[in-house]
Every structure is written in C-alpha cells, then in structure tokens.
Design a protein around this motif. Structure first.
Motif, PDB file in Angstrom:
ATOM      1  N   LEU A 151      22.932  10.859  -1.235  1.00 50.42           N
ATOM      2  CA  LEU A 151      22.243  12.230  -2.386  1.00 50.42           C
ATOM      3  C   LEU A 151      21.362  12.937  -1.326  1.00 50.42           C
ATOM      4  CD1 LEU A 151      21.810  14.150  -4.329  1.00 50.42           C
ATOM      5  CD2 LEU A 151      20.112  12.852  -5.197  1.00 50.42           C
ATOM      6  N   GLY A 152      20.601  11.985  -0.488  1.00 50.99           N
ATOM      7  CA  GLY A 152      19.029  12.662   0.602  1.00 50.99           C
ATOM      8  C   GLY A 152      20.141  12.916   1.522  1.00 50.99           C
ATOM      9  N   GLY A 153      21.188  12.460   2.086  1.00 54.24           N
ATOM     10  CA  GLY A 153      21.962  13.238   3.238  1.00 54.24           C
ATOM     11  C   GLY A 153      22.317  14.236   2.940  1.00 54.24           C
ATOM     12  N   ILE A 154      22.970  14.592   1.788  1.00 50.39           N
ATOM     13  CA  ILE A 154      23.529  16.188   2.069  1.00 50.39           C
ATOM     14  C   ILE A 154      22.424  17.333   1.212  1.00 50.39           C
ATOM     15  CG2 ILE A 154      24.808  17.378  -1.005  1.00 50.39           C
ATOM     16  CD1 ILE A 154      26.730  15.009  -0.755  1.00 50.39           C
ATOM     17  N   LEU A 155      21.508  16.248   1.088  1.00 50.63           N
ATOM     18  CA  LEU A 155      19.777  17.582   0.518  1.00 50.63           C
ATOM     19  C   LEU A 155      19.195  17.638   2.082  1.00 50.63           C
ATOM     20  CD1 LEU A 155      18.824  16.193  -3.171  1.00 50.63           C
ATOM     21  CD2 LEU A 155      20.173  18.166  -2.183  1.00 50.63           C
ATOM     22  N   ALA A 156      18.810  16.909   2.609  1.00 48.16           N
ATOM     23  CA  ALA A 156      19.342  16.567   4.105  1.00 48.16           C
ATOM     24  C   ALA A 156      19.615  17.600   5.085  1.00 48.16           C
ATOM     25  CB  ALA A 156      19.130  15.585   4.795  1.00 48.16           C
ATOM     26  N   LYS A 157      20.710  18.498   4.873  1.00 47.19           N
ATOM     27  CA  LYS A 157      21.480  19.069   5.454  1.00 47.19           C
ATOM     28  C   LYS A 157      21.248  20.572   5.372  1.00 47.19           C
ATOM     29  CE  LYS A 157      26.218  20.764   6.405  1.00 47.19           C
ATOM     30  NZ  LYS A 157      27.131  20.141   6.731  1.00 47.19           N
ATOM     31  N   ARG A 158      21.303  20.505   3.438  1.00 47.24           N
ATOM     32  CA  ARG A 158      20.710  21.589   3.186  1.00 47.24           C
ATOM     33  C   ARG A 158      19.386  22.402   3.035  1.00 47.24           C
ATOM     34  NH1 ARG A 158      20.219  21.842  -3.622  1.00 47.24           N
ATOM     35  NH2 ARG A 158      18.316  21.586  -3.080  1.00 47.24           N
ATOM     36  N   GLU A 159      18.514  21.065   2.706  1.00 48.69           N
ATOM     37  CA  GLU A 159      16.917  21.875   3.051  1.00 48.69           C
ATOM     38  C   GLU A 159      16.838  21.977   4.448  1.00 48.69           C
ATOM     39  OE1 GLU A 159      14.838  21.885   0.504  1.00 48.69           O
ATOM     40  OE2 GLU A 159      16.125  21.631  -0.507  1.00 48.69           O
ATOM     41  N   LEU A 186      12.367  19.150   2.988  1.00 46.38           N
ATOM     42  CA  LEU A 186      12.683  18.314   4.071  1.00 46.38           C
ATOM     43  C   LEU A 186      12.420  17.442   3.880  1.00 46.38           C
ATOM     44  CD1 LEU A 186      15.101  18.336   6.308  1.00 46.38           C
ATOM     45  CD2 LEU A 186      13.926  18.620   7.824  1.00 46.38           C
ATOM     46  N   THR A 187      11.190  16.351   3.867  1.00 52.72           N
ATOM     47  CA  THR A 187      10.825  15.646   3.698  1.00 52.72           C
ATOM     48  C   THR A 187      10.329  14.906   2.367  1.00 52.72           C
ATOM     49  OG1 THR A 187       8.761  15.841   5.219  1.00 52.72           O
ATOM     50  CG2 THR A 187       8.397  14.981   3.549  1.00 52.72           C
ATOM     51  N   GLY A 188      11.102  15.611   1.161  1.00 50.85           N
ATOM     52  CA  GLY A 188      11.847  15.047  -0.538  1.00 50.85           C
ATOM     53  C   GLY A 188      13.007  14.809   0.556  1.00 50.85           C
ATOM     54  N   ALA A 189      14.185  15.271   0.831  1.00 52.66           N
ATOM     55  CA  ALA A 189      15.871  14.401   0.775  1.00 52.66           C
ATOM     56  C   ALA A 189      15.306  13.360   2.367  1.00 52.66           C
ATOM     57  CB  ALA A 189      16.092  16.301   2.002  1.00 52.66           C
ATOM     58  N   LEU A 190      14.169  13.402   3.067  1.00 52.58           N
ATOM     59  CA  LEU A 190      14.414  12.102   4.135  1.00 52.58           C
ATOM     60  C   LEU A 190      14.107  11.404   3.350  1.00 52.58           C
ATOM     61  CD1 LEU A 190      13.682  13.733   7.135  1.00 52.58           C
ATOM     62  CD2 LEU A 190      15.905  13.169   6.800  1.00 52.58           C
ATOM     63  N   LEU A 191      13.436  11.447   2.130  1.00 49.85           N
ATOM     64  CA  LEU A 191      12.867  10.487   1.460  1.00 49.85           C
ATOM     65  C   LEU A 191      13.320  10.046   1.070  1.00 49.85           C
ATOM     66  CD1 LEU A 191       9.336  11.627   0.966  1.00 49.85           C
ATOM     67  CD2 LEU A 191       9.469   9.163   1.346  1.00 49.85           C
ATOM     68  N   LEU A 192      14.295  10.645   0.281  1.00 47.82           N
ATOM     69  CA  LEU A 192      16.033  10.079  -0.757  1.00 47.82           C
ATOM     70  C   LEU A 192      17.186   9.355   0.197  1.00 47.82           C
ATOM     71  CD1 LEU A 192      16.658  12.974  -3.197  1.00 47.82           C
ATOM     72  CD2 LEU A 192      16.102  10.660  -3.570  1.00 47.82           C
ATOM     73  N   LEU A 193      16.904   9.700   0.957  1.00 50.30           N
ATOM     74  CA  LEU A 193      17.631   9.639   2.461  1.00 50.30           C
ATOM     75  C   LEU A 193      17.383   7.257   2.695  1.00 50.30           C
ATOM     76  CD1 LEU A 193      19.918   9.894   4.155  1.00 50.30           C
ATOM     77  CD2 LEU A 193      18.874  10.645   5.981  1.00 50.30           C
ATOM     78  N   GLY A 196      10.804  11.509  -3.075  1.00 54.43           N
ATOM     79  CA  GLY A 196      11.488  12.731  -2.387  1.00 54.43           C
ATOM     80  C   GLY A 196      11.802  13.669  -3.863  1.00 54.43           C
ATOM     81  N   LEU A 197      11.853  12.810  -4.999  1.00 59.63           N
ATOM     82  CA  LEU A 197      12.561  13.584  -5.980  1.00 59.63           C
ATOM     83  C   LEU A 197      11.859  14.891  -5.892  1.00 59.63           C
ATOM     84  CD1 LEU A 197      14.870  11.129  -8.038  1.00 59.63           C
ATOM     85  CD2 LEU A 197      15.738  13.056  -7.080  1.00 59.63           C
TER      86      LEU A 197
END
Length: 183
Positions: A44-52, A81-88, A98-99
């Motif tokens: 999920l973090g990888g997908i969101l990092a790209k999107r964000e 982007l930091t939130g997405a990377l924290l999920l990653l 991250g959430l």
C-alpha cells in the motif's frame, strides 16, 4: 557530529520499538497475520508513494504555472509523500504515523509545520517568494508606556513615529496610512 549521534540513537530506539510492537501484534493476531499485514502495508505504501508523488508534482506545477507561490502546495505534498513513505517502511509504528499523515486535516497541519520549519531556515525574501506575502497582526502600543514598568511593551523612541506590536501571520502587509496616500 552531535546531530548524527542523536539520529543514530533515535533510529536504534525506533527499531527497538518496532520489534516490540511487531511481537505484541504477532502474539495477539498470529505470526502469519502479522507478517501479511506488514507486507500489505508495504505494498500500500508503494502504491500511495507513487500517487502522492505525482499529485504533489502536479500541484507544484499548477501553482507555478498560475503564478501562485508554490510553498503551500509543496509543504502539503511533502507531508502526504512522507506519509506514504512511512507506510512503505517496515513496522507498525511507522505505518500508524504514515496513515495519520494521509488524513487531510493532519496532512494540512503537517504541511503548515513544514512551512514554519522552512521559513525559519531561509531568508525572509526567499520565504516571501516561496510562500507569498505575510499578514501582520498588530496592535497599537501606548507611546507613553515605559518598557521598564511593563516588560511586554516596546519603549517609545521620540521622533520614531508610532509603536506597533504584533506578529507575522501570513498574507499581505498593509500600511493603512500609506494606502490612503496612493489611492
């Protein structure tokens, strides 16, 4: 060099906390479920990092093309982007952080904190270019008040005009007397 020591100690502490939380979660829901949850949040973090990342870049480009200062959009984009990377990153503590950063009010708050931190580290001119003009919230001080009797007051300097106290919030700085002369 001292900052590097604090960063290393913080990273070590985070690893210890993440391992402890993982063991507690695995004990509560089972080892395989904990591993699957960790893998799922990483995907999920990888997908969101790209999107964000794409969204942040688009907002930044739109601000520049519209002639708006890009700093506010950049700060919010950095927070998302930091939130997405924290999920990653592996771990449930970083996942929770991250959430939180992906929730719009929390992201807006974090974006304002990015702005404040950036403004504190760059010149006022660069901050104005990046974030736009400021609004000054001011109150008129009593010119006869002596700062020795009231430490919160600015002493009046003879011949220096009126004494104002205030703080910069954001937006345009407006001098009401100057505006009337130009109108």
């Amino acid at each position: 060099m001292r900052t590097l020591g604090f960063a290393a100690a913080g990273a070590l502490l985070l690893v210890i906390v993440e391992i402890t939380v993982f063991v507690l979660v695995a004990h509560a829901i089972g080892w395989w479920w904990a591993v699957l949850a960790g893998i799922g949040t990483t995907i999920l973090g990888g997908i969101l990092a790209k999107r964000e990342g794409i969204r942040a870049w688009q907002r930044l480009r739109a601000a520049v093309s519209e002639g708006r200062p890009p700093g506010g959009d950049a700060g919010t984009g950095v927070a998302g982007l930091t939130g997405a990377l924290l999920l990653l990153a592996p771990g449930f503590v970083t996942d929770a952080a991250g959430l939180l950063l992906l929730i719009p009010p929390v992201r807006a708050f974090a974006g304002r904190q990015v702005r404040r931190a950036t403004e504190a580290r760059i010149s006022a001119a660069a901050a104005g270019d990046l974030f736009g003009p400021r609004v000054v919230k001011a109150t008129r001080a009593d010119p006869h008040t002596d700062s020795r009797t009231d430490p919160g007051q600015v002493p009046h300097q003879p011949g220096s005009g009126e004494v104002l106290q205030g703080e910069v919030i954001e937006g345009d700085v407006i001098d009401p007397q100057h505006r009337h002369h130009n109108a």
